[in-house]
Design a protein around this motif. Structure first.
Motif, PDB file in Angstrom:
ATOM      1  N   LYS A  26       1.334  -1.174  -0.011  1.00 45.89           N
ATOM      2  CA  LYS A  26       0.203  -0.010  -0.152  1.00 45.89           C
ATOM      3  C   LYS A  26       0.432   1.263  -0.194  1.00 45.89           C
ATOM      4  N   MET A  27       2.108   0.879   0.524  1.00 47.57           N
ATOM      5  CA  MET A  27       3.101   1.971   0.566  1.00 47.57           C
ATOM      6  C   MET A  27       3.825   2.162  -0.991  1.00 47.57           C
ATOM      7  N   ARG A 113       5.537   0.420   8.935  1.00 47.21           N
ATOM      8  CA  ARG A 113       5.743   1.190   8.139  1.00 47.21           C
ATOM      9  C   ARG A 113       6.629   2.957   8.231  1.00 47.21           C
ATOM     10  N   TYR A 129       3.946   9.151   1.133  1.00 46.74           N
ATOM     11  CA  TYR A 129       3.219   8.343   2.166  1.00 46.74           C
ATOM     12  C   TYR A 129       2.930   8.431   3.496  1.00 46.74           C
ATOM     13  N   SER A 133      -2.638   6.673   6.745  1.00 46.36           N
ATOM     14  CA  SER A 133      -3.614   7.360   5.122  1.00 46.36           C
ATOM     15  C   SER A 133      -4.668   6.115   4.765  1.00 46.36           C
ATOM     16  N   ASN A 134      -4.463   4.881   5.303  1.00 42.73           N
ATOM     17  CA  ASN A 134      -5.016   3.743   5.104  1.00 42.73           C
ATOM     18  C   ASN A 134      -5.695   2.853   6.012  1.00 42.73           C
TER      19      ASN A 134
END
Lengths: 137, 274
Positions: A26-27, A113, A129, A133-134
């Motif tokens: 996702k990053m 992350r 990123y 955010s997710n």
């Protein structure tokens, strides 16, 4: 075009790779996961990864040996150690042998992350990123 | 960067070494002058904080509520300071409550008490022999004190990352040795060590809030969960647990509180956060 960060995850617990892979993808990173240290090391010998995330306690080859193997091969790859058996002596040994960071399990995805973002910064490949955010359930 | 704790049985030596280290490494020196900041933060006085610190190094075993509270103030303020890294700390008892943080180098300086040393050459009256007995007894009692309060024997070298004998290697070499060690990669901060430090800080914050209300208890925190072990009966537990949870709500990073009631809390656990 910015180079995509190449990440390898090595952990003999299936759930770790299963959870971390999508979280890191996702990053905007490309992620390969491995359960077996020997297979992972063969892959590391074929391809230079930007980041390797490795467990310590595994059969046959432990994470410190993986770290030493990578350090002999290249200075570029940053190694992040994850372990459920964190101790001060182990942490210090890993750092002395060239680990970029050391984190104990269990950890939240945002924690790893954050380390990846720092690692990307250090490699000169900053990621676009933002933590949080997710949000994952 | 690595932070450093320096301790010994001689306050002057410790301060001297800490100042030299701070200058050489361009670190902040955290010593007794920090008590002014602590006094301001907690709206108390330097004198009360100093009294608490003096108790820590005295031969007395029994404290009181004020001493416990002021030690907790010092502990919380000092621990928070370590979040900023680049600190050389001495004289604030930190070597007793900062443990197992891999990026904090815990150094013990082995030295004779300077009063004893200064009287070494003249012992015609037998003064030295008696003085040594007093020092030995104080060290024995102080060992007992540190054992009772913080579990660890501060005179046990194995408790530290490094113990350096001042008489054998000299001040300059001591400073050089510590400076070199501090630059070793193994003492670099990492996510694991920062988390452990944050856990200690959270526990100390909760301790500060609980002390005005409770006495015999121990606090431990991990990943936002606080575990409070408190001396009380099972009948009292529900009410006390409720009070503790309300108090802990004031700390945003504490997400969950567990309270354990024990009939007897070992003196080894009094005044400790882990």
């Amino acid at each position: 075009m910015t180079k995509q960060l190449e990440v390898l995850i090595l952990d003999d617990e299936l759930i770790v790779g299963k959870r971390l892979k999508p979280a890191i993808e996702k990053m905007g990173c490309s992620v390969e996961t491995f359960l077996e240290p020997k297979t992972a090391l063969s892959r590391i010998d074929e391809k230079e990864f930007d980041i390797v995330i490795t467990d310590i306690r595994m059969d046959d080859i432990d994470g410190i040996q993986v770290l030493e193997h990578i350090r002999k091969k290249t200075k570029h790859t940053l190694v992040i150690i994850i372990t459920g058996y964190a101790m001060i002596s182990l942490a210090r040994e890993a750092m002395e042998k060239g680990a970029f960071d050391f984190i104990s399990k269990p950890f939240k995805p945002d924690e790893i992350r954050r380390i990846i973002l720092n690692a990307a910064e250090k490699l000169g490949l900053p990621l676009d990123y933002k933590i949080g955010s997710n949000r994952e359930k | 960067m690595t932070s450093i704790l320096v301790s010994s049985n001689d306050k002057t030596i410790t301060t001297d070494i800490a100042k030299q280290l701070a200058e050489k490494l361009d670190y902040t020196h955290l010593g007794e002058q920090f008590l002014e900041d602590v006094a301001q933060k907690y709206n108390t006085t330097d004198e009360k904080l100093q009294k608490a610190l003096n108790w820590l190094i005295s031969a007395k075993l029994l404290s009181n509520k004020s001493i416990d509270l002021h030690l907790a103030y010092i502990q919380e303020a000092v621990l928070e300071r370590f979040l900023t890294d680049n600190v050389v700390c001495e004289g604030l008892g930190a070597h007793l409550y900062i443990k197992d943080i891999s990026h904090i180098l815990n150094v013990r300086i082995l030295t004779e008490n300077s009063d004893l040393k200064n009287n070494r050459l003249d012992d015609k009256s037998g003064y030295l022999k008696n003085f040594r007995k007093i020092i030995d007894k104080t060290n024995f009692i102080r060992t007992g004190s540190s054992n009772n309060i913080f579990i660890y024997d501060e005179n046990d070298s194995s408790f530290y990352d490094i113990a350096l004998n001042l008489e054998k290697i000299g001040l300059e070499n001591i400073v050089d040795t510590i400076t070199t060690m501090a630059k070793n990669r193994k003492f670099k901060p990492m996510t694991y060590s920062r988390k452990m430090l944050k856990d200690l800080i959270l526990a100390s914050k909760l301790r500060v809030l609980l002390l005005p209300r409770f006495i015999d208890f121990q606090v431990e925190t991990k990943d936002g969960t606080a575990i409070v072990t408190i001396k009380c009966t099972k009948r009292q537990k529900a009410k006390i647990a409720g009070e503790i949870k309300v108090i802990a709500n004031a700390i945003p990073d504490i997400k969950f509180v567990e309270v354990h009631a024990v009939l007897k809390l070992s003196p080894l656990f009094k005044n400790s956060t882990t």
